[in-house]
Scaffold this motif. Sequence first.
Motif, PDB file in Angstrom:
ATOM      1  N   ASN A  97       0.826  -1.207   0.000  1.00 53.94           N
ATOM      2  CA  ASN A  97       0.000   0.000   0.000  1.00 53.94           C
ATOM      3  C   ASN A  97       0.864   1.263   0.000  1.00 53.94           C
ATOM      4  N   ALA A  98       2.000   1.177  -0.660  1.00 60.85           N
ATOM      5  CA  ALA A  98       2.931   2.303  -0.731  1.00 60.85           C
ATOM      6  C   ALA A  98       2.398   3.353  -1.704  1.00 60.85           C
ATOM      7  N   VAL A  99       2.653   4.612  -1.395  1.00 64.74           N
ATOM      8  CA  VAL A  99       2.253   5.694  -2.296  1.00 64.74           C
ATOM      9  C   VAL A  99       3.446   6.214  -3.093  1.00 64.74           C
ATOM     10  N   GLY A 100       4.623   5.802  -2.691  1.00 64.14           N
ATOM     11  CA  GLY A 100       5.835   6.196  -3.385  1.00 64.14           C
ATOM     12  C   GLY A 100       6.897   5.138  -3.199  1.00 64.14           C
ATOM     13  N   PHE A 101       7.958   5.244  -3.993  1.00 58.79           N
ATOM     14  CA  PHE A 101       9.056   4.283  -3.878  1.00 58.79           C
ATOM     15  C   PHE A 101      10.280   4.841  -4.578  1.00 58.79           C
ATOM     16  N   LEU A 102      11.387   4.223  -4.276  1.00 57.39           N
ATOM     17  CA  LEU A 102      12.590   4.461  -5.039  1.00 57.39           C
ATOM     18  C   LEU A 102      13.300   3.137  -5.206  1.00 57.39           C
ATOM     19  N   VAL A 103      14.115   3.053  -6.233  1.00 52.88           N
ATOM     20  CA  VAL A 103      14.855   1.823  -6.484  1.00 52.88           C
ATOM     21  C   VAL A 103      16.335   2.099  -6.327  1.00 52.88           C
ATOM     22  N   VAL A 104      17.033   1.059  -5.936  1.00 53.93           N
ATOM     23  CA  VAL A 104      18.463   1.180  -5.673  1.00 53.93           C
ATOM     24  C   VAL A 104      19.142  -0.071  -6.195  1.00 53.93           C
ATOM     25  N   HIS A 105      20.236   0.117  -6.898  1.00 55.92           N
ATOM     26  CA  HIS A 105      21.056  -1.043  -7.228  1.00 55.92           C
ATOM     27  C   HIS A 105      22.524  -0.650  -7.093  1.00 55.92           C
ATOM     28  N   ASN A 106      23.339  -1.639  -6.901  1.00 58.30           N
ATOM     29  CA  ASN A 106      24.769  -1.398  -6.711  1.00 58.30           C
ATOM     30  C   ASN A 106      25.537  -1.780  -7.964  1.00 58.30           C
ATOM     31  N   HIS A 107      26.686  -1.169  -8.109  1.00 58.92           N
ATOM     32  CA  HIS A 107      27.651  -1.565  -9.128  1.00 58.92           C
ATOM     33  C   HIS A 107      28.864  -2.116  -8.375  1.00 58.92           C
ATOM     34  N   PRO A 108      29.076  -3.427  -8.404  1.00 68.19           N
ATOM     35  CA  PRO A 108      30.211  -4.012  -7.681  1.00 68.19           C
ATOM     36  C   PRO A 108      31.560  -3.408  -8.073  1.00 68.19           C
ATOM     37  N   SER A 109      31.658  -2.890  -9.299  1.00 62.28           N
ATOM     38  CA  SER A 109      32.910  -2.278  -9.759  1.00 62.28           C
ATOM     39  C   SER A 109      33.212  -0.978  -9.023  1.00 62.28           C
ATOM     40  N   GLY A 110      32.171  -0.373  -8.422  1.00 62.31           N
ATOM     41  CA  GLY A 110      32.344   0.914  -7.760  1.00 62.31           C
ATOM     42  C   GLY A 110      32.074   2.091  -8.680  1.00 62.31           C
ATOM     43  N   LYS A 111      31.972   1.848  -9.999  1.00 61.06           N
ATOM     44  CA  LYS A 111      31.676   2.925 -10.951  1.00 61.06           C
ATOM     45  C   LYS A 111      30.234   3.361 -10.774  1.00 61.06           C
ATOM     46  N   LEU A 112      30.019   4.633 -10.666  1.00 61.36           N
ATOM     47  CA  LEU A 112      28.676   5.160 -10.422  1.00 61.36           C
ATOM     48  C   LEU A 112      28.049   5.784 -11.662  1.00 61.36           C
ATOM     49  N   VAL A 113      28.525   5.416 -12.823  1.00 56.15           N
ATOM     50  CA  VAL A 113      27.979   5.919 -14.075  1.00 56.15           C
ATOM     51  C   VAL A 113      26.891   4.951 -14.546  1.00 56.15           C
ATOM     52  N   PRO A 114      25.679   5.465 -14.834  1.00 51.21           N
ATOM     53  CA  PRO A 114      24.619   4.565 -15.287  1.00 51.21           C
ATOM     54  C   PRO A 114      24.887   4.024 -16.689  1.00 51.21           C
ATOM     55  N   SER A 115      24.598   2.743 -16.871  1.00 52.13           N
ATOM     56  CA  SER A 115      24.715   2.124 -18.189  1.00 52.13           C
ATOM     57  C   SER A 115      23.447   2.410 -18.980  1.00 52.13           C
ATOM     58  N   GLU A 116      23.455   2.069 -20.233  1.00 49.49           N
ATOM     59  CA  GLU A 116      22.248   2.228 -21.051  1.00 49.49           C
ATOM     60  C   GLU A 116      21.132   1.329 -20.521  1.00 49.49           C
TER      61      GLU A 116
END
Length: 156
Positions: A97-116
């Motif tokens: 019954n959530a009205v909002g959310f956010l998603v989180v994922h990790n990059h094991p490499s440590g690079k914080l640049v999003p892929s396509e």
Amino acid sequence: MENKDLNNNWLIASEVELIYKSTVKASQRPQITSSCSAYQIALKAWDSNKIELLEQFKVLMLSSSNKVLGVLEASSGGITGTIVDLRIIFCAILKANAVGFLVVHNHPSGKLVPSEVDRQITRKIKEASKILDIAFLDHLIISKEGYYSFADEGIL
């Protein structure tokens, strides 16, 4: 030739049950006020032994006051990726019954640049959340050393 012993149980719709029973008072729930607070909460929900080992994708489900109702580990994959199923994500969000959310994922490499692929799944989640009228607040990519926020970068 008819089989008179045909079991009619197939006529009954099966149900996947996801149960949400909270033992935590609303006043004790962490509140997300920024991408930085979301990052800190996500780190607490992560197994520190896995953040640099394999990629995981989690959903933080939120109340109307942005308090965390729960954290769903939607998928866990390999070193360079994990498969995200929107149906699993939204099943949990709706059941909580959530009205909002956010998603989180990790990059094991440590690079914080999003892929396509990261950008594509963000677009798909955003489209689905609009249809369901559930606020999609952010997508964070995290490592032990920092985070990338799609919302902060104006991508959401």
